[in-house]
Design a protein around this motif. Sequence first.
Motif, PDB file in Angstrom:
ATOM      1  N   THR A 266       0.754  -1.202   0.271  1.00 30.13           N
ATOM      2  CA  THR A 266       0.122   0.073   0.099  1.00 30.13           C
ATOM      3  C   THR A 266       0.880   1.371   0.107  1.00 30.13           C
ATOM      4  O   THR A 266       0.774   2.126  -0.781  1.00 30.13           O
ATOM      5  CB  THR A 266      -0.883  -0.045   1.196  1.00 30.13           C
TER       6      THR A 266
ATOM      7  N   ASP B 254      -6.612  -2.696   1.104  1.00 32.14           N
ATOM      8  CA  ASP B 254      -7.892  -1.839   1.011  1.00 32.14           C
ATOM      9  C   ASP B 254      -7.478  -0.743   0.163  1.00 32.14           C
ATOM     10  O   ASP B 254      -7.213   0.407   0.262  1.00 32.14           O
ATOM     11  CB  ASP B 254      -8.153  -1.108   2.568  1.00 32.14           C
TER      12      ASP B 254
ATOM     13  N   SER C  11      -7.754   3.351   0.951  1.00 31.71           N
ATOM     14  CA  SER C  11      -6.283   4.046   0.921  1.00 31.71           C
ATOM     15  C   SER C  11      -6.354   5.221  -0.086  1.00 31.71           C
ATOM     16  O   SER C  11      -5.388   5.822  -0.058  1.00 31.71           O
ATOM     17  CB  SER C  11      -5.274   2.845   0.508  1.00 31.71           C
TER      18      SER C  11
ATOM     19  N   GLU D 151      -0.029   2.820   8.939  1.00 26.38           N
ATOM     20  CA  GLU D 151      -0.453   2.102   7.644  1.00 26.38           C
ATOM     21  C   GLU D 151      -1.905   2.044   7.653  1.00 26.38           C
ATOM     22  O   GLU D 151      -2.417   1.341   8.306  1.00 26.38           O
ATOM     23  CB  GLU D 151       0.333   0.682   7.828  1.00 26.38           C
ATOM     24  N   GLN D 152      -2.347   2.644   6.426  1.00 28.84           N
ATOM     25  CA  GLN D 152      -3.655   2.519   6.234  1.00 28.84           C
ATOM     26  C   GLN D 152      -4.327   0.925   6.061  1.00 28.84           C
ATOM     27  O   GLN D 152      -5.150   0.399   6.273  1.00 28.84           O
ATOM     28  CB  GLN D 152      -3.981   3.242   5.049  1.00 28.84           C
ATOM     29  N   ASN D 153      -3.412   0.333   5.494  1.00 32.88           N
ATOM     30  CA  ASN D 153      -3.709  -1.133   5.246  1.00 32.88           C
ATOM     31  C   ASN D 153      -4.053  -1.735   6.486  1.00 32.88           C
ATOM     32  O   ASN D 153      -4.836  -2.764   6.758  1.00 32.88           O
ATOM     33  CB  ASN D 153      -2.827  -1.998   4.273  1.00 32.88           C
TER      34      ASN D 153
ATOM     35  N   ILE E 258      -4.705  -0.369   9.551  1.00 30.58           N
ATOM     36  CA  ILE E 258      -5.930   0.136  10.174  1.00 30.58           C
ATOM     37  C   ILE E 258      -7.237  -0.421   9.608  1.00 30.58           C
ATOM     38  O   ILE E 258      -8.104  -0.852  10.267  1.00 30.58           O
ATOM     39  CB  ILE E 258      -5.998   1.860  10.083  1.00 30.58           C
ATOM     40  N   ALA E 259      -7.409  -0.420   8.166  1.00 29.22           N
ATOM     41  CA  ALA E 259      -8.543  -1.436   7.652  1.00 29.22           C
ATOM     42  C   ALA E 259      -8.514  -2.750   8.288  1.00 29.22           C
ATOM     43  O   ALA E 259      -9.669  -3.234   8.432  1.00 29.22           O
ATOM     44  CB  ALA E 259      -8.154  -1.523   6.225  1.00 29.22           C
TER      45      ALA E 259
END
Length: 333
Positions: free
Chosen positions: A107, A129, A133, A181-183, A185-186
Amino acid sequence: MLKRFRTMAAAGIVGAMLLAGCGSQESSGEKTSDEKKNNETFKVGVTQIAEHPSLDAAFEGFKKALEEKGLDVEYDVQNAQGDQNNNASIASNFVGDGVDLIFGNSTPSALSALNATKDIPIVFTSVTDPVGSGLVKSMENTEGNVTGTTDTHPDAIPNTVKFMADHFDGKKVGLIYNSGEQNSIAQIELVKEAGKGTDLKFVEATVSTTAEVKQAAESLVGKVDMFYIITDNTVVSGLESVIMVANDNDLPLFVGELDSVEKGGFAAYGFDYEDIGYEAGVMAAQILNGEKKPSELPVQYPQKLKLVINKKAAEEMGIEINKEWDSLAEYLE
């Protein structure tokens, strides 16, 4: 004089016709535009957030697909070593070099590439995600210059959470992840959602770097009955530390992908990262050949999902293999 000019002109026309005739006769030996494209050497920039087996396997699958499609590719492979500043520099350098396509393996890598260019095609993989993202508008309608494959199978996290709830007495689950990291959190949100309706309670510890992973794992000892490490790039890069803590304290360690099971995790619902890398490579071939634009290729999910249990890891963590699992899982001896 006029007569002589007419004679010369006629001779010139005849000569031109003869040359044209020769050209048409020899055209069967010339390469078509498609053939020229197939013999062209393409330059692909490869940006990867960190070194770990899953991402490496995805890249191997990507290269395999392009090779099987007959494309001649020169790769510029760059690893950010977990540093977001490096990520941005790598992407900017690819744009400056005028690569034909960027392969974003993770990501953060794909996002840096998208921030750097809206013109060069980007194909990603190992992205959890893509919509959340901001990489694509939707899984079906990507828009822009980016598409790829996700490493989130819709059933992976729910199946893992259900297995914990159904087959283990302990109910407190330790989650270690990088909140930047956005991935991650998702995935954490998906874990919590899957836990609704069960007796499981989730205890979180966040890290910023791989160096913090061991301390985070140790901080959860005595507070949790098991660990669940999602596909967080930072934590997976330091997974050996979590394995050590899990083994020393007899805490089952569930992980997010099969490579982490091979490294010493107890169990995971997963798929082969080489497969999603391969599918991304097929997309890249279509784009480089001019058959498709990124916006014409929907994001793809992994096609296969299986439960794999590491028997040696189970022994190290004090877990007794349940006969019921024989029909559910594949075993690593």
